[in-house]
Design an enzyme around this catalytic site. Structure first.
Site, PDB file in Angstrom:
ATOM      1  CD  GLU A   1       8.373  -7.179   6.860  1.00 22.63           C
ATOM      2  OE1 GLU A   1       7.972  -7.590   7.962  1.00 22.63           O
ATOM      3  OE2 GLU A   1       7.986  -6.108   6.337  1.00 22.63           O
TER       4      GLU A   1
ATOM      5  N   GLY B   1      -5.325  -4.197   4.023  1.00 23.99           N
ATOM      6  CA  GLY B   1      -4.716  -5.262   3.236  1.00 23.99           C
ATOM      7  C   GLY B   1      -5.473  -6.569   3.282  1.00 23.99           C
ATOM      8  NE  ARG B   2      -7.741  -7.005   9.341  1.00 22.59           N
ATOM      9  CZ  ARG B   2      -7.184  -5.855   9.673  1.00 22.59           C
ATOM     10  NH1 ARG B   2      -6.023  -5.500   9.137  1.00 22.59           N
ATOM     11  NH2 ARG B   2      -7.771  -5.022  10.532  1.00 22.59           N
TER      12      ARG B   2
ATOM     13  CD  GLU C   1      -3.213  -7.627  10.229  1.00 22.99           C
ATOM     14  OE1 GLU C   1      -2.075  -8.129  10.365  1.00 22.99           O
ATOM     15  OE2 GLU C   1      -3.614  -7.132   9.157  1.00 22.99           O
TER      16      GLU C   1
ATOM     17  CE  LYS D   1      -3.803   0.183   2.459  1.00 18.95           C
ATOM     18  NZ  LYS D   1      -4.763   0.346   3.581  1.00 18.95           N
TER      19      LYS D   1
ATOM     20  CE  LYS E   1       4.579  -4.009   9.133  1.00 15.40           C
ATOM     21  NZ  LYS E   1       3.656  -3.329   8.190  1.00 15.40           N
TER      22      LYS E   1
ATOM     23  CG  HIS F   1      -5.521 -39.952   9.306  1.00 17.97           C
ATOM     24  ND1 HIS F   1      -5.611 -41.270   9.692  1.00 17.97           N
ATOM     25  CD2 HIS F   1      -6.504 -39.777   8.381  1.00 17.97           C
ATOM     26  CE1 HIS F   1      -6.587 -41.865   9.023  1.00 17.97           C
ATOM     27  NE2 HIS F   1      -7.144 -40.980   8.216  1.00 17.97           N
TER      28      HIS F   1
END
Length: 567
Positions: free
Chosen positions: A232, A287-288, A373, A226, A524, A404
């Protein structure tokens, strides 16, 4: 839902004023739910089904092609009535209207949360600061469409004229999890000669392993951020630049192999990305919640514009259902309220999401961010400390793999873990009787979790008395089952929007901001302070806490030893 229960709920759809409600745990309905839970908490699902043989038909809601069976939840019709009343008492209708009107419901950042505008039809109008954002959205969608069509038809090629065959999305968080999940979920509809990959981790291993066998002449990187400053993402973007330059030899070639998706076109341009390869997103969507924007460009390239727009149509159908349906037949509202019931009154600390569809392998991880979040908050919208629990932990795995693995704990463990089972009637890849066995397992697991196996039943089945306690399963584990016709782009849109709006429903009840994520920022900032300390081995004085100082010193000493051995 049965007509009797609907009649009881009629009348709750009343006007909610702007008056601030009382603190949640002191509201009349909250206290009534606490008393109600105390009365029925020891009533198990066997009893509930025995007392009402038609319970499975009564506690079933269908909306937009999604069948939602909540009969195996530990509740009664009175529970549902009280939960609906809590929603009205909390002003949920007012908050839904505010979101769709473009009001600043993201309280701490003073801006709208308009992910619903990303999938609104072109005829819709949503004004923000005097601008019709729907018009902006469709201009970008049209630009994405032209780009995707050009790339898929080899009209847009690499610098040397070779067709693009490798699309690598570089992002993190919502700029990664959404498109990665959707590309995997809709793999059945994708163009098979395109290799779609995703890089999120700043660990260089992911970048090197992803690019190891690729030809730079046939590779395009989509850099999604954004701000276009995310640490990162931008480190990986710089690595992409260097990798391309090493292979293509010419700096001018980079313009044909780098795409930028950002709310800051200036930063995209400064990175060296041409305007034609730059796609806009906006600060009014987190973002999500951004899959339907240019953040989903890799998805559109993979499945094509027609399928992408079908996915948007699925989102929009669920949006309209959430906006307009009365709460008694509103799927996201009911789903969100059931989560409140299990978490705040039943003390369940986690929720297991169990898709019986291999293509949805990434869906639980996507929901982890969406819920945790969004609603992992400890203060309300006024900044006051909460005295109740907010988001539980979300996790899961596709069936039958999980059976399993961790299902043992679900059946015989000591924790209450509500489950969401997700299945599809039609197989996308029919093979013998495998789909029937897949669904048989899903139905059987929800039945086993609900009703278990008693000591007497184990003995009657021939188990020795001494062994029976080990084979006994308590049951009474709550679950819901979501059943859809088939996993299409439209169905995926409906499913994601369903969970998005259930997140919002819970956030309104808890009086928290579901659209900020300040906790993410702290790490961050601290990483930005520590990184120079790791790089500068000459500094002798560290001003951090003793643990962090010691860890940094250990790293420095290790690096010095490595350098000595290298020399």
């Amino acid at each position: 839902m049965n007509q009797s229960l609907q009649r009881q709920l009629t009348g709750f759809e009343t006007h909610i004023s702007d008056q601030v409600p009382a603190p949640l745990t002191r509201r009349k309905t909250w206290l009534a739910l606490e008393s109600h839970h105390a009365r029925i908490k020891d009533t198990d699902l066997r009893t509930l089904f025995s007392d009402d043989p038609q319970r499975g038909e009564r506690m079933l809601l269908e909306a937009t092609g999604i069948y939602f069976d909540f009969s195996k939840q530990r509740l009664t019709a009175e529970t549902v009535l009280l939960l609906m009343e809590l929603a009205h008492e909390s002003g949920l209708r007012h908050r839904i209207n505010a979101m769709f009107a473009g009001e600043n419901i993201n309280v701490s950042e003073q801006r709208p949360a308009l992910h619903i505008a990303l999938r609104a039809p072109a005829s819709a109008v949503i004004m923000v600061d005097g601008v019709d954002v729907v018009n902006q959205v469709h201009k970008v969608l049209d630009k994405m469409t032209d780009f995707a069509v050009g790339l898929r038809n080899d009209l847009i090629c690499g610098y040397t004229g070779k067709p693009i065959r490798n699309i690598i999305n570089i992002g993190i968080g919502g700029s990664h999890l959404g498109p990665a999940m959707a590309c995997q979920a809709l793999r059945h509809y994708s163009k098979r000669d395109l290799n779609i990959q995703f890089i999120a981790n700043v660990d260089a291993t992911q970048f090197l392993e992803t690019t190891a066998d690729l030809n730079p002449e046939e590779t395009l990187f989509i850099i999604v951020s954004k701000t276009f400053t995310t640490q990162e993402t931008m480190l990986n973007a710089q690595a992409a630049k260097a990798w391309l330059l090493a292979g293509l030899k010419n700096p001018q070639a980079l313009a044909c192999h780098l795409v930028g998706v950002s709310a800051h076109a200036g930063n995209v341009a400064a990175f060296g990305i041409a305007p034609a390869y730059s796609f806009e997103i906006w600060d009014w969507v987190g973002g999500r919640y951004s899959l339907c924007s240019a953040v989903g460009l890799a998805v559109m390239i993979a499945i094509g514009p027609t399928n992408f727009r079908a996915m948007l149509a699925g989102f929009q159908q669920m949006d309209e259902h959430f906006r307009s349906a009365p709460f008694d037949c509103n799927l996201p509202v009911l789903m969100g309220l059931l989560g409140i019931w299990n978490h705040n009154f039943g003390a369940a600390q986690t929720v297991a999401v169990l898709p019986y569809e291999q293509y949805l392998q990434g869906f639980p991880a996507y929901l982890q961010q969406l819920f945790m979040e969004s609603n992992g908050k400890s203060v309300n919208n006024a900044g006051e400390k909460l005295d109740y629990q907010t988001s539980p932990i979300y996790w899961g795995e596709v069936g039958t793999n999980g059976q399993h693995s961790f299902y043992q704990l679900l059946h015989q463990g000591t924790q209450l873990i509500p489950c969401d089972f997700i299945g599809f009637v039609e197989a996308l890849n029919p093979l013998g009787k495998q789909h029937e066995l897949l669904l048989a397992n899903m139905f059987a697991q929800s039945e086993a979790l609900a009703f278990g196996k008693t000591h007497a039943e184990a003995v009657q089945g021939g188990t020795p008395d001494w062994l029976a306690p080990h084979q006994t399963c308590p049951g009474n584990q709550p679950s819901s089952t979501l059943l859809l016709e088939r996993l299409s782009p439209e169905a995926l849109g409906k499913l994601v929007a369903l969970y998005e709006h259930s997140v919002f429903t819970q956030g309104v009840i808890w009086d928290i901001d579901s659209f900020d994520q300040w906790g993410v920022e702290l790490g961050k900032v601290l990483a930005g302070q520590i990184a120079p300390e790791l790089e500068n081995t000459q500094r002798s004085s560290l001003q951090l806490d003793s643990s962090t100082n010691n860890l940094i010193s250990l790293y420095r000493r290790s690096q010095q030893l490595l350098e000595t051995h290298t020399l």
